[in-house]
Design a protein around this motif. Structure first.
Motif, PDB file in Angstrom:
ATOM      1  N   GLN A  79      -4.842  -3.700   3.921  1.00 35.16           N
ATOM      2  CA  GLN A  79      -5.826  -2.124   2.920  1.00 35.16           C
ATOM      3  C   GLN A  79      -4.859  -0.972   3.281  1.00 35.16           C
ATOM      4  O   GLN A  79      -4.724  -0.242   2.404  1.00 35.16           O
ATOM      5  CB  GLN A  79      -6.993  -2.258   2.898  1.00 35.16           C
ATOM      6  CG  GLN A  79      -7.574  -1.260   1.999  1.00 35.16           C
ATOM      7  CD  GLN A  79      -8.839  -1.123   1.996  1.00 35.16           C
ATOM      8  OE1 GLN A  79      -9.722  -2.934   2.627  1.00 35.16           O
ATOM      9  NE2 GLN A  79      -9.754  -1.092   1.698  1.00 35.16           N
ATOM     10  N   PHE A  80      -5.169  -1.122   4.490  1.00 37.01           N
ATOM     11  CA  PHE A  80      -4.223   0.444   5.045  1.00 37.01           C
ATOM     12  C   PHE A  80      -2.962   0.613   4.425  1.00 37.01           C
ATOM     13  O   PHE A  80      -2.362   1.626   4.336  1.00 37.01           O
ATOM     14  CB  PHE A  80      -4.331   0.228   6.152  1.00 37.01           C
ATOM     15  CG  PHE A  80      -3.286   0.281   7.059  1.00 37.01           C
ATOM     16  CD1 PHE A  80      -2.430   0.156   8.219  1.00 37.01           C
ATOM     17  CD2 PHE A  80      -4.095  -1.254   7.984  1.00 37.01           C
ATOM     18  CE1 PHE A  80      -1.998  -0.271   8.517  1.00 37.01           C
ATOM     19  CE2 PHE A  80      -2.620  -1.911   8.444  1.00 37.01           C
ATOM     20  CZ  PHE A  80      -1.888  -1.462   8.903  1.00 37.01           C
ATOM     21  N   LEU A  81      -1.762  -0.704   4.451  1.00 32.90           N
ATOM     22  CA  LEU A  81      -0.806  -0.331   4.200  1.00 32.90           C
ATOM     23  C   LEU A  81      -0.889   0.255   2.533  1.00 32.90           C
ATOM     24  O   LEU A  81      -0.166   0.653   2.004  1.00 32.90           O
ATOM     25  CB  LEU A  81       0.005  -1.592   4.716  1.00 32.90           C
ATOM     26  CG  LEU A  81       0.406  -1.521   6.376  1.00 32.90           C
ATOM     27  CD1 LEU A  81       0.688  -3.537   6.348  1.00 32.90           C
ATOM     28  CD2 LEU A  81       0.974  -0.871   6.381  1.00 32.90           C
ATOM     29  N   GLY A 133      -5.913  -5.618  -1.585  1.00 33.04           N
ATOM     30  CA  GLY A 133      -5.406  -6.941  -0.566  1.00 33.04           C
ATOM     31  C   GLY A 133      -3.831  -6.172  -0.379  1.00 33.04           C
ATOM     32  O   GLY A 133      -3.431  -4.479  -0.425  1.00 33.04           O
ATOM     33  N   ALA A 134      -2.986  -6.812   0.130  1.00 33.58           N
ATOM     34  CA  ALA A 134      -1.619  -7.064  -0.355  1.00 33.58           C
ATOM     35  C   ALA A 134      -1.589  -5.921  -1.450  1.00 33.58           C
ATOM     36  O   ALA A 134      -1.791  -6.812  -2.517  1.00 33.58           O
ATOM     37  CB  ALA A 134      -0.888  -7.970  -0.200  1.00 33.58           C
ATOM     38  N   VAL A 135      -0.385  -5.806  -1.832  1.00 33.63           N
ATOM     39  CA  VAL A 135       0.481  -4.729  -2.769  1.00 33.63           C
ATOM     40  C   VAL A 135       0.542  -5.828  -4.220  1.00 33.63           C
ATOM     41  O   VAL A 135       1.200  -6.729  -3.209  1.00 33.63           O
ATOM     42  CB  VAL A 135       1.144  -3.486  -3.032  1.00 33.63           C
ATOM     43  CG1 VAL A 135       1.996  -3.600  -3.927  1.00 33.63           C
ATOM     44  CG2 VAL A 135       1.123  -2.736  -1.820  1.00 33.63           C
ATOM     45  N   ALA A 136       0.412  -5.724  -5.013  1.00 34.22           N
ATOM     46  CA  ALA A 136       1.039  -6.506  -6.110  1.00 34.22           C
ATOM     47  C   ALA A 136       1.678  -6.508  -6.551  1.00 34.22           C
ATOM     48  O   ALA A 136       2.487  -5.885  -6.161  1.00 34.22           O
ATOM     49  CB  ALA A 136      -0.178  -6.689  -7.348  1.00 34.22           C
ATOM     50  N   LEU A 137       2.438  -7.265  -6.528  1.00 32.23           N
ATOM     51  CA  LEU A 137       3.986  -7.862  -8.009  1.00 32.23           C
ATOM     52  C   LEU A 137       4.451  -7.524  -8.079  1.00 32.23           C
ATOM     53  O   LEU A 137       5.418  -6.477  -8.197  1.00 32.23           O
ATOM     54  CB  LEU A 137       4.230  -9.178  -7.961  1.00 32.23           C
ATOM     55  CG  LEU A 137       6.075 -10.022  -7.802  1.00 32.23           C
ATOM     56  CD1 LEU A 137       6.472  -9.876  -6.848  1.00 32.23           C
ATOM     57  CD2 LEU A 137       5.422 -11.600  -9.173  1.00 32.23           C
TER      58      LEU A 137
END
Length: 169
Positions: free
Chosen positions: A53-55, A123-127
């Protein structure tokens, strides 16, 4: 119609565009380039850490910083473009450089809005946003090539060769 190539070496306004031989545009472009490259590093890193999240949030704000920096660099770049005689290959290259940069800036602004429109980085950045950033950065590399051609091939906003030679005497 003849044009004076020395005209493109002198600033429209030394207070705004930088004094002769020391343009501000090249130093200002380091802000958006650095911010956007770092945002992609953060995007990729968000896929390999446990708590991404922080990234993802950091990448989003780096994109915003890059857009603001690009607007500042574009303002000064426009002043440099105005020094180039129209109807010349250098002017056409400058126009293309400006158009590509504006498209890249708009793409990154849309990327920022896309990320904000989602419920927030959980979460992780979406595609999708990641691919838009990569494509935008690739276009920025093309624009960087064009900017280099303006400075190193056409000598736009570069001190005259006679002034440069003084440093080697």
């Amino acid at each position: 119609m003849t044009s004076d190539p020395q005209q493109a070496k002198r600033p429209v306004s030394p207070w705004l565009a930088g004094p002769y031989g020391h343009p501000f545009h090249p130093i200002l472009v380091t802000v958006p380039i650095g911010a956007w490259v770092a945002s992609i590093v953060f995007d990729i890193a968000s896929h390999v850490v446990e708590d991404p999240q922080f990234l993802a949030k950091g990448a989003q704000w780096l994109i915003a910083i890059g857009v603001l920096g690009a607007l500042a660099a574009a303002s000064i770049g426009l002043l440099d473009l105005l020094t180039i005689p129209t109807h010349t290959p250098a002017f056409r290259t400058g126009l293309l450089h400006m158009c590509v940069n504006l498209a890249v800036t708009v793409a990154f602004a849309l990327d920022f809005l896309w990320r904000r429109a989602e419920t927030g980085p959980e979460g992780a950045v979406a595609l999708g946003p990641l691919l838009l950033s990569v494509a935008s950065l690739a276009a920025l590399a093309v624009s960087g090539y064009l900017g280099g051609k303006l400075a190193y091939h056409y000598g736009v906003r570069v001190a005259a060769e006679t002034d440069q030679a003084a440093g080697f005497l």
